[in-house]
Design a protein around this motif. Structure first.
Motif: not given
Length: 649
Positions: A359-361, A501-509, A511-520
């Motif tokens: 998630y930190e690449s 999954f945590d790329v979207y939660n605490m990683g490089t993406a 800021a790109l989260k979409v509420e209600g959709i779990d994106i990896c």
């Protein structure tokens, strides 16, 4: 016995020859009919091409009436050339050139003199055609695009060339054939079957009726309709997001391999390649060597995949047992290795395990994992082949077998690659460590990246990507329903997916989260070099992003490549989030991301490569028009075909 053998063979051969001649001359006279006979004229009836729908039944491609002026050179008599040229708005030189071309093809057979007249042009000439012996109309149908996007998906139709006419007896001079896209891939089904009427003529070349009372006449059979896997709304939205940018977007449904969107940018309205202006517009697009709008970047452009390739580096290392989830690697904002070079890193540093490495690449983490994989074996050549075979099991480094007529292999290096590069040997894991982060000799196309993510989403298997969903009365090719399993055990995918999954939660993406959709997902940045003025210059990096969603029971896997876009989270990442939400919800809540991406133009970056050509300016005008049409016009659902179709008059 021997004396009787030769006479017996002669009698048998003579008898067979007599029987064959009797059959051809008395019983079956079709060969006589098919021969070029001055007393018989063939008239063809051209069928409508099959209609093209999206996965939901939205009509995307229909037909419209068109007329070709045909000419039979040896039947030309007393032609008022000046009047004819004025009527058709062509020059006398052009007239002579067209007649000469037709005469070279055949003085006795019809060929196209002027193609694709519309209704008004046809009506004007129809009133006077009786004055011009040797000319007649041939009714055909051209494509009528119900949408202003998807040009690379559809392809187009164009006149057959003489080489194909000589090779394939189905086609005659002036016939139309599908080129590129699904028009080419499914030409045999879409074209239908021509009808033929045999007309008998007298010695004055006047038509006197049907030959043998129409015994050999056939009726035209309409082409088959097809449903594509493409989601029309998603395709249109993807093209809008890529306006003033270059690159590709490919979205795939993981559980089936169906292609949901296939975007290339820059693109163009497919309608500009229909009618009399087709040649002019196509020439503009074809000669644009800067933007290359006819070049399908989603299928043909080979890029270093950058950080998304770390997913595979980690999976292979897990499979080879050189790391596990708890393996720690120290990162000091750089990874030192042989020859005094080092690999920079943008993570926070410190001691990292697999999860945080993803998630930190972290470049250091995956460089270490890769070198451990190579160093596991005594010989680097053996090791790199083991690694290469694992990677290729994801469908990489080879043609994928999808049902579109164009594509590239990409490149996954093996021992043969390095024997060519280093003929004297001496290479080792540190020499080729850049492969670990998707640089070095590794190249992938956007569709390969998308399929890689579909495979990860499925935890180790994929179906060959394809664009055909349904053909009435036909089965889909079995190869598109055949499961391909990777060499990586299923258990190794779970920790990788957790990290994605945590790329979207605490990683490089984050800021790109979409509420209600779990994106990896996984961000990526690939170095970008170009030759300008004979010098190799580093330009702004390519922006890359891969993702799938939802995390459980994924419905879409996607890859985005934006040339000169910078960091993966800057442009490609927001596009991924927007495309995923658009597909899963049919609406957008991240309006902030949408506004930013729609307003982003990279034309200043591309201008460094040589400015903007006339064709690019044409494309930009088309793009502006597209941007102002945010919904699909007149969505028509396929229910009863007879009620939906337009009549070609």
């Amino acid at each position: 016995m021997r004396k009787a053998l030769l006479p017996s063979l002669i009698i048998l051969a003579t008898s067979l020859l007599i029987l064959r001649i009797f059959y051809l001359q008395i019983v079956d006279d079709t060969l006589k009919l098919k021969s070029e006979n001055n007393a018989i004229k063939k008239k063809y009836e051209y069928p409508e091409r099959g209609y093209i729908y999206d996965r939901k039944g939205v009509l995307m491609v229909a037909n419209q009436a068109s007329y070709d002026i045909m000419v039979i050179p040896r039947e030309l008599k007393n032609t008022d050339t000046l009047e004819l040229c004025q009527l058709l708005k062509i020059s006398k030189e052009d007239f002579i050139k067209r007649i000469e071309k037709a005469r070279i093809y055949s003085p006795r057979l019809p060929s196209v003199f002027l193609s694709q007249l519309n209704k008004s042009e046809f009506a004007a000439f129809q009133e006077k055609i009786r004055k011009y012996e040797g000319f007649y109309f041939q009714k055909r149908s051209l494509r009528d695009y119900e949408v202003n996007f998807g040009a690379n998906v559809f392809g187009g139709i164009t006149q057959v060339n003489e080489k194909l006419v000589a090779k394939n007896p189905y086609y005659n001079s002036g016939d139309l054939i599908g080129r590129q896209g699904v028009e080419e891939s499914y030409e045999d089904l879409l074209r239908g079957v021509k009808g033929v009427k045999y007309i008998q003529k007298d010695k004055y070349n006047r038509e006197i009726g049907s030959y043998k009372e129409g015994k050999y006449d056939t009726i035209a059979v309409q082409g088959e309709d097809i449903n594509l896997t493409i989601d029309a709304e998603l395709q249109k939205y993807g093209e809008e997001l890529m306006i003033n940018k270059r690159g590709g977007i490919v979205a795939i449904e993981p559980r089936t391999g169906e292609i949901l969107a296939l975007v290339t940018a820059p693109s163009y309205d497919p309608g500009i390649l229909v009618g009399r202006q087709r040649s002019k517009n196509y020439t503009q697009l074809y000669h644009d060597s800067i933007a290359k709008p006819l070049y399908d970047r989603g299928l043909l452009a080979e890029y270093p995949p950058g950080s998304p390739f770390k997913i595979l580096t980690g999976l292979v290392a897990l499979q080879e047992g050189v790391i596990d989830e708890n393996t720690s690697v120290s990162c000091n904002n750089g990874f030192s290795y042989a020859r005094g070079r080092f690999m920079r890193c943008h993570c926070r540093g410190g001691s990292l395990q697999l999860h945080r490495g993803i998630y930190e690449s972290c470049n250091s983490y995956f460089a270490t994992a890769y070198m451990k994989t190579i160093n596991k074996y005594t010989k680097p050549s053996t090791a790199v082949d083991v690694w290469s075979n694992h990677i290729k099991s994801f469908g990489l480094g080879q043609f994928m077998g999808y049902d579109l007529p164009t594509g590239k292999r990409g490149n996954i290096p093996d021992s043969k690659t390095y024997k060519r590069i280093y003929p004297n040997g001496g290479w080792r894991s540190t020499t080729i460590v850049s492969n670990s982060i998707g640089q070095g000799e590794v190249l992938m196309t956007p569709i390969q990246l998308a399929n890689m993510m579909a495979t990860v989403a499925n935890e180790g298997y994929y179906y060959t990507p394809h664009i055909i969903k349904k053909i009435e009365g036909h089965k889909i090719d079995k190869k598109f329903t055949t499961k391909h399993t990777t060499t990586i055990d299923k258990k190794h995918f779970k920790p990788i997916i957790s990290g994605l999954f945590d790329v979207y939660n605490m990683g490089t993406a984050s800021a790109l989260k979409v509420e209600g959709i779990d994106i990896c997902g996984k961000t990526g940045t690939a170095e970008n070099f170009a030759k300008i003025g004979g010098k190799r210059i580093q330009l702004k990096d390519h922006s890359i992003f891969v993702a799938f969603a939802p995390k459980d029971n994924p419905k879409i896997a996607i890859a985005i490549m934006v040339e000169n876009g910078g960091f993966g989270s800057t442009i490609a990442g927001p596009i991924a989030s927007l495309m995923i939400e658009k597909y899963l919800r049919q609406k957008i809540t991240r309006i902030d991301l949408e506004k930013r991406i729609l307003a982003t133009s990279l034309q200043s970056q591309y201008a460094k490569l040589g400015g903007l050509s006339d064709a690019v300016k044409l494309q930009l005008r088309i793009s502006d028009s597209l941007l102002n049409k945010r919904t699909i016009p007149a969505v028509r659902i396929k229910t009863d075909t007879s009620k939906v179709k337009k009549q070609v008059i």
